[in-house]
Design a protein around this motif. Structure first.
Motif, PDB file in Angstrom:
ATOM      1  N   GLY A 165       6.479 -11.282  17.018  1.00  0.00           N
ATOM      2  CA  GLY A 165       7.451 -12.362  16.932  1.00  0.00           C
ATOM      3  C   GLY A 165       8.579 -12.061  15.954  1.00  0.00           C
ATOM      4  O   GLY A 165       9.745 -12.291  16.244  1.00  0.00           O
ATOM      5  N   GLY A 166       8.219 -11.526  14.791  1.00  0.00           N
ATOM      6  CA  GLY A 166       9.230 -11.205  13.785  1.00  0.00           C
ATOM      7  C   GLY A 166      10.201 -10.147  14.281  1.00  0.00           C
ATOM      8  O   GLY A 166      11.415 -10.245  14.056  1.00  0.00           O
ATOM      9  N   GLN A 167       9.636  -9.146  14.983  1.00  0.00           N
ATOM     10  CA  GLN A 167      10.510  -8.094  15.539  1.00  0.00           C
ATOM     11  C   GLN A 167      11.427  -8.678  16.607  1.00  0.00           C
ATOM     12  O   GLN A 167      12.611  -8.343  16.665  1.00  0.00           O
ATOM     13  N   GLN A 168      10.872  -9.555  17.442  1.00  0.00           N
ATOM     14  CA  GLN A 168      11.695 -10.162  18.504  1.00  0.00           C
ATOM     15  C   GLN A 168      12.852 -10.955  17.902  1.00  0.00           C
ATOM     16  O   GLN A 168      13.977 -10.889  18.387  1.00  0.00           O
ATOM     17  N   GLN A 169      12.565 -11.688  16.830  1.00  0.00           N
ATOM     18  CA  GLN A 169      13.626 -12.488  16.249  1.00  0.00           C
ATOM     19  C   GLN A 169      14.694 -11.592  15.612  1.00  0.00           C
ATOM     20  O   GLN A 169      15.882 -11.915  15.650  1.00  0.00           O
ATOM     21  N   ARG A 170      14.272 -10.451  15.059  1.00  0.00           N
ATOM     22  CA  ARG A 170      15.273  -9.540  14.489  1.00  0.00           C
ATOM     23  C   ARG A 170      16.123  -8.922  15.600  1.00  0.00           C
ATOM     24  O   ARG A 170      17.327  -8.710  15.428  1.00  0.00           O
ATOM     25  N   VAL A 171      15.500  -8.651  16.767  1.00  0.00           N
ATOM     26  CA  VAL A 171      16.283  -8.177  17.912  1.00  0.00           C
ATOM     27  C   VAL A 171      17.303  -9.245  18.309  1.00  0.00           C
ATOM     28  O   VAL A 171      18.465  -8.939  18.589  1.00  0.00           O
ATOM     29  N   ALA A 172      16.850 -10.512  18.311  1.00  0.00           N
ATOM     30  CA  ALA A 172      17.756 -11.601  18.687  1.00  0.00           C
ATOM     31  C   ALA A 172      18.954 -11.659  17.740  1.00  0.00           C
ATOM     32  O   ALA A 172      20.086 -11.923  18.163  1.00  0.00           O
ATOM     33  N   ILE A 173      18.715 -11.386  16.459  1.00  0.00           N
ATOM     34  CA  ILE A 173      19.813 -11.365  15.490  1.00  0.00           C
ATOM     35  C   ILE A 173      20.763 -10.211  15.804  1.00  0.00           C
ATOM     36  O   ILE A 173      21.987 -10.378  15.861  1.00  0.00           O
ATOM     37  N   ALA A 174      20.177  -9.030  16.070  1.00  0.00           N
ATOM     38  CA  ALA A 174      21.007  -7.866  16.407  1.00  0.00           C
ATOM     39  C   ALA A 174      21.813  -8.134  17.676  1.00  0.00           C
ATOM     40  O   ALA A 174      22.990  -7.786  17.764  1.00  0.00           O
TER      41      ALA A 174
END
Lengths: 248, 218
Positions: free
Chosen positions: A144-153
């Motif tokens: 989940g944390g990685q997905q949210q960082r992708v969403a930010i990118a």
């Protein structure tokens, strides 16, 4: 140009049928400002930021983003959305595309970037959110944390002037909250203008220039984090802070 | 003396099978194209357009296919438009398929989470890109089992075309059966042909369904 106004909302009113979600909201955001919006659920804070990129229409008042007045025309909405990035509570990555494709789609389609251009930029931003080695994976393969960082990118790839965060850590397991907040803090330190709906008061203390408290669709109180947390003026703010800080 | 069921009779059935396959293909390809338009109009957000599409779907789902074929073949003939039997049934099946596929895909489009569209809008993507790149690829995956299921129904349903004199597999079987007086054998062969056509599709459909169920669990 530290004083340049990026967002100006005046007398904004919004109804869902008979229910009034926003009451006479005024908000001015200057370039580089970091604003944290908090308040009980149903207070209208998510609705407020969703009006800024016209995911929700308003019935009265005006919203000006980076000098462009938002009205119902597709052109105005387009121009504003180009300047405004958004990160959602539920990530909303495109599950049928790789991380890299998630990041390159909008620049290619909406900014007419070439594929190689878009990919180079996407890899740069994925590095910046420290997820560069996952570019070929699909969202479901990430935490989940990685997905949210992708969403930010993905949002950064459109080179927005403002970033809106709608409870970006609320859907995350506790151990992943920090990595997303750290990414947001990094972004704030780089000078990005940000409006964050969040209950992370530690984050608010650390990066916010202003904390705004909303209830029943109105802005009740706002101030610099120190003053806001130390001596809230309104009873509703005190009650809310009492409830939320009791858990921290 | 009636002829026995032999190679020429079998060949006649095979030609019937050819027409069944051809009619199915035309109706399915046409139905997919028109059905996509129906599904998009049905979800376009414009109240009036959505209402008209809803009536269109309701009419073709709510009346017998047989009746629709009559209308196309005999009804249009009354207005002076005399259509070849194949063209008439192809039109009838295409229009009917567009309503059913349109409704299947309408459901699939609406089953794609709202957040997907919102994320695409927030990124500045226009309607055409949102549909083509984000919503439809996911909707098609969701609808694949139901779409394949409909295709199987369509193959078997083409036997209705016999009613306006079009000789497809079922009608061919009836003719051969009347000539040979061997209905059990002839319809056994006809049934086997339908089965060979439909069963792999059904199997594929249920496998897709199991896969999707598995994917949604993760």
């Amino acid at each position: 140009m530290q004083d340049q106004i990026l967002i100006e909302m005046k007398g904004v009113q919004k109804w869902y049928g008979g229910y009034q979600a926003l009451r006479d909201v005024d908000l001015t955001v200057r370039k580089g400002e970091k604003i944290v919006l908090c308040g009980p659920s149903g207070s209208g804070k998510s609705t407020l930021i969703r009006c800024i990129n016209r995911l929700e229409a308003i019935q009265q008042g005006s919203i000006v983003v980076n000098g462009h007045r938002l009205d119902d025309s597709i052109k105005a909405i387009d121009v504003v959305r180009q300047d405004v990035g958004m990160v959602f509570q539920s990530f909303n990555l495109f599950p049928h595309m790789t991380v890299l494709q998630n990041c390159t789609l909008a620049p290619i389609r909406a900014r007419r970037a070439s594929k190689s251009e878009a990919e180079a930029a996407a890899r740069k931003y994925l590095e910046r959110v420290r997820i560069g080695d996952q570019a070929e994976k699909y969202p479901a393969q990430l935490s989940g944390g990685q997905q949210q960082r992708v969403a930010i990118a993905r949002a950064l790839c459109m080179q927005p002037k403002v970033m809106l965060f709608d409870e970006p850590t609320s859907a995350l397991d506790p151990e992943m909250v920090k990595e997303v907040l750290d990414t947001m803090i990094g972004l704030a330190n780089d000078g990005m203008t940000m409006i964050c709906v969040t209950h992370e008061m530690g984050f608010a203390r650390q990066v916010a220039d202003r904390v705004i408290f909303m209830a029943d669709g109105q802005i009740i109180e706002e101030g610099a984090p120190d003053a806001f947390f130390r001596s809230p003026q309104h009873a509703r703010t005190k009650q809310f802070l009492g409830e939320i800080l009791a858990h921290h | 003396m009636a002829p026995h069921f032999g190679l020429p009779e079998f060949g006649f059935l095979l030609r019937g099978l050819q027409w069944t396959v051809l009619l199915t293909l035309v109706a399915f390809v046409g139905g997919c194209t028109a059905g996509l338009a129906v599904a998009l109009l049905r979800t376009c957000g414009h109240k009036g357009v959505e209402w008209i599409t809803r009536i269109y779907i309701g009419v073709f789902q709510g009346t017998p296919l047989l009746l629709q074929l009559f209308v196309v073949y005999y009804g249009l003939a009354l207005t002076g438009l005399k259509l070849d039997a194949f063209v008439a049934v192809a039109i009838g099946f295409t229009v009917n398929a567009s309503a059913f596929l349109g409704e299947i895909w309408r459901g699939a489009i609406q089953a794609v989470p709202r957040g997907q569209t919102e994320a695409a809008m927030a990124l500045g993507l226009h309607y055409s890109s949102r549909m083509r790149d984000i919503v439809l690829p996911q909707a098609i995956r969701i609808s694949l089992p139901a779409t394949i299921g409909y295709l199987v129904q369509l193959i078997k349903g083409t036997s209705l075309a016999a009613i306006v004199g079009f000789i497809e597999l079922a009608r061919a079987g009836q003719i051969v059966s009347n000539q040979t007086f061997q209905p059990l054998l002839v319809f056994g062969v006809v049934g086997a042909m339908y089965f060979i056509l439909c069963w792999p599709l059904s199997w594929w459909g249920s496998r897709m369904e199991a896969r999707l169920a598995l994917a949604s669990q993760r």
